[in-house]
Design a protein around this motif. Structure first.
Motif, PDB file in Angstrom:
ATOM      1  N   LEU A 290      28.651  41.074 -41.103  1.00 42.37           N
ATOM      2  CA  LEU A 290      27.603  41.834 -40.411  1.00 42.37           C
ATOM      3  C   LEU A 290      28.174  42.599 -39.228  1.00 42.37           C
ATOM      4  O   LEU A 290      28.723  42.005 -38.289  1.00 42.37           O
ATOM      5  N   GLY A 291      28.060  43.924 -39.257  1.00 43.47           N
ATOM      6  CA  GLY A 291      28.491  44.761 -38.146  1.00 43.47           C
ATOM      7  C   GLY A 291      27.371  44.944 -37.136  1.00 43.47           C
ATOM      8  O   GLY A 291      26.212  45.144 -37.510  1.00 43.47           O
ATOM      9  N   PRO A 303      31.784  45.848 -33.922  1.00 45.81           N
ATOM     10  CA  PRO A 303      32.447  44.577 -34.204  1.00 45.81           C
ATOM     11  C   PRO A 303      31.741  43.842 -35.333  1.00 45.81           C
ATOM     12  O   PRO A 303      30.539  44.012 -35.549  1.00 45.81           O
ATOM     13  N   VAL A 304      32.498  43.016 -36.036  1.00 44.17           N
ATOM     14  CA  VAL A 304      32.010  42.404 -37.269  1.00 44.17           C
ATOM     15  C   VAL A 304      31.929  40.883 -37.134  1.00 44.17           C
ATOM     16  O   VAL A 304      32.855  40.240 -36.630  1.00 44.17           O
ATOM     17  N   ILE A 305      30.809  40.327 -37.594  1.00 44.99           N
ATOM     18  CA  ILE A 305      30.641  38.875 -37.702  1.00 44.99           C
ATOM     19  C   ILE A 305      30.903  38.510 -39.156  1.00 44.99           C
ATOM     20  O   ILE A 305      30.110  38.838 -40.049  1.00 44.99           O
ATOM     21  N   ARG A 306      32.014  37.840 -39.414  1.00 44.45           N
ATOM     22  CA  ARG A 306      32.407  37.533 -40.788  1.00 44.45           C
ATOM     23  C   ARG A 306      31.679  36.282 -41.297  1.00 44.45           C
ATOM     24  O   ARG A 306      31.517  35.307 -40.582  1.00 44.45           O
ATOM     25  N   ARG A 331      38.276  44.267 -25.362  1.00 45.00           N
ATOM     26  CA  ARG A 331      39.234  43.294 -25.873  1.00 45.00           C
ATOM     27  C   ARG A 331      39.191  43.146 -27.391  1.00 45.00           C
ATOM     28  O   ARG A 331      39.919  42.335 -27.958  1.00 45.00           O
ATOM     29  N   ALA A 332      38.355  43.935 -28.073  1.00 45.23           N
ATOM     30  CA  ALA A 332      38.265  43.818 -29.530  1.00 45.23           C
ATOM     31  C   ALA A 332      39.549  44.321 -30.178  1.00 45.23           C
ATOM     32  O   ALA A 332      40.080  45.365 -29.806  1.00 45.23           O
ATOM     33  N   THR A 333      40.060  43.568 -31.137  1.00 48.93           N
ATOM     34  CA  THR A 333      41.256  43.965 -31.869  1.00 48.93           C
ATOM     35  C   THR A 333      40.851  44.793 -33.085  1.00 48.93           C
ATOM     36  O   THR A 333      39.681  44.782 -33.499  1.00 48.93           O
ATOM     37  N   THR A 338      36.820  45.862 -38.358  1.00 46.53           N
ATOM     38  CA  THR A 338      36.909  46.333 -39.738  1.00 46.53           C
ATOM     39  C   THR A 338      36.392  45.260 -40.680  1.00 46.53           C
ATOM     40  O   THR A 338      36.269  44.092 -40.328  1.00 46.53           O
ATOM     41  N   GLY A 339      36.101  45.689 -41.909  1.00 46.29           N
ATOM     42  CA  GLY A 339      35.683  44.747 -42.939  1.00 46.29           C
ATOM     43  C   GLY A 339      34.195  44.505 -43.016  1.00 46.29           C
ATOM     44  O   GLY A 339      33.757  43.638 -43.787  1.00 46.29           O
TER      45      GLY A 339
END
Length: 426
Positions: A290-291, A303-306, A331-333, A338-339
């Motif tokens: 979920l983005g 940012p994505v919650i996998r 600080r997001a990598t 992605t994904g």
């Protein structure tokens, strides 16, 4: 004693990235650096990344200017390394010298951790390095004194076009802060009313522009809207904030909407699918990443919650708070961004009632949440003041039909009107 000059090249930061913008150096020519000490901050198309030095030694030359775009594999810094016989240039003993070999240095946040190293470099005399004709010469070139500023201040100065050398720092020891930069920018605008301003297009802004353009002209967008009564959701959120299981997890209406969206995806997986043009297939993953669209100082990040579909409601609330806070802090990598397989954007935080969101490239649907506000609403044939929200679901019409989108949006609206029964199973 052996002396050599090692080149550190722009590393491959993953996720198909081929270049990065050099934002700032944290060292200067003549500084002593330690293994894994951060020497530069770069901005990719997805995130800000700190680059640790793979060598311990003295900075001999900086090969790229802040603000320039550097392709992966291009040398960015030269470090003069002095080693004892039997050691390699990373400070590791070879087989003849014996002893354990420490782990290979890695990018901060991308592998095994190391002991914290001070980001402040130690100034030492410039090293003597061999020239191409065999003579020993001083460092390759000196760099003018750079202002002492926090990385966030350097990013803000670059975004606003502020010359840091003109800014007076108010931080500890005279360090320039982001607030200092903003005040300097405001003074500049007031001093020259009506002037044209130009700032460089940042990597994040460029990436956003490319993504929305590609999405708009690749996927046939359609949007459905629903205005619904969210009073019960607002009441539930207030109760959840007082519950021990939600301590420090900051549940909001977005938490309930996200849970409702995950529920309709379970019933209609096509909302979570991807159109594979090359293969001529519709690919539906077995998970929901979920983005959460997040406004940051650098621009819009998602940012994505996998594996969001397996999270309990408290876990979902905590995950949303965590990923958005990380993104806003810069600080997001790249892997954090992605994904994603489906996304939510909350335009209501800006007081906006509704919008037509553009799909994240490769995704089949994105849900926009408008402002939840008191409005007149008919309840049991009587007019009442209720907390009302408008939802907008944009979808890729190659994958999702209007009926599927309409049913999905209606399902989310039903949850917002009576959230407890739908959430008992989470």
């Amino acid at each position: 004693m052996n002396r050599s000059v090692e080149e550190f090249r722009m590393p491959d930061l993953g996720e198909g990235l081929t270049e990065a913008d050099l934002v700032s150096w944290t060292v200067a020519v003549g500084d002593r650096v330690e293994l894994n000490q951060v020497v530069a901050e770069v901005e990719t198309a997805k995130a800000m990344v700190e680059l640790p030095s793979p060598f311990a030694g003295t900075v001999a030359e900086l090969l790229a200017e802040p603000g320039t775009t550097v392709p992966v594999g291009t040398p960015i810094i030269r470090i003069a390394v002095t080693t004892d016989a039997g050691q390699d240039t990373d400070g590791n003993r070879d087989a003849a010298g014996g002893g354990a070999t420490p782990p290979t240095p890695v990018l901060v946040g991308y592998g095994p951790g190391s002991a914290p190293v001070s980001r402040r470099a130690t100034r030492v005399p410039a090293p003597a390095v061999p020239s191409t004709d065999g003579h020993t010469e001083p460092h390759l070139h000196a760099e003018p004194q750079r202002p002492d500023a926090k990385p966030s201040a350097r990013r803000e100065a670059r975004r606003l076009g502020v010359d840091l050398t003109t800014v007076t720092g108010t931080g500890n020891g005279g360090v320039v802060t982001r607030s200092d930069v903003r005040r300097a920018a405001d003074r500049g605008v007031r001093a020259e009313p009506g002037r044209e301003t130009r700032v460089p297009v940042t990597a994040v802004r460029r990436r956003t522009a490319e993504a929305v353009t590609r999405s708009a002209f690749t996927a046939p967008h359609a949007t459905v809207f629903l205005t619904c009564d969210a009073t019960a959701t607002v009441d539930l959120v207030e109760r959840l904030r007082a519950h021990p299981s939600f301590a420090d997890r900051h549940p909001t209406a977005l938490t309930i909407v996200a849970a409702a969206l995950l529920g309709v995806v379970a019933d209609q997986p096509v909302l979570n699918a991807t159109w594979d043009q090359d293969a001529g297939e519709i690919a539906t993953p077995g998970h929901v990443n979920l983005g959460i669209a997040t406004a940051t100082d650098e621009g819009l990040l998602v940012p994505v919650i996998r594996g969001a579909e397996v999270l309990s409601l408290p876990e979902l609330a905590g995950a949303i708070a965590a990923v958005t806070a990380t993104a806003r802090a810069g600080r997001a990598t790249p892997s954090d961004l992605t994904g994603g397989t489906i996304s939510i954007t909350n335009v209501g935080v800006f007081g906006v009632d509704a919008g037509t969101p553009i799909l994240v490239p490769g995704q089949a649907a994105i849900l926009a949440i408008g402002a939840i506000a008191p409005r007149p609403w008919v309840v049991d044939d009587m007019l009442a003041v209720r907390r009302v929200v408008t939802l907008s679901l944009s979808f890729d019409h190659r994958l999702v039909d209007g009926e599927q989108a309409g049913r999905a949006l209606a399902g989310i609206g039903t949850v917002l009107g009576d959230p407890v029964p739908a959430l008992l199973g989470r």
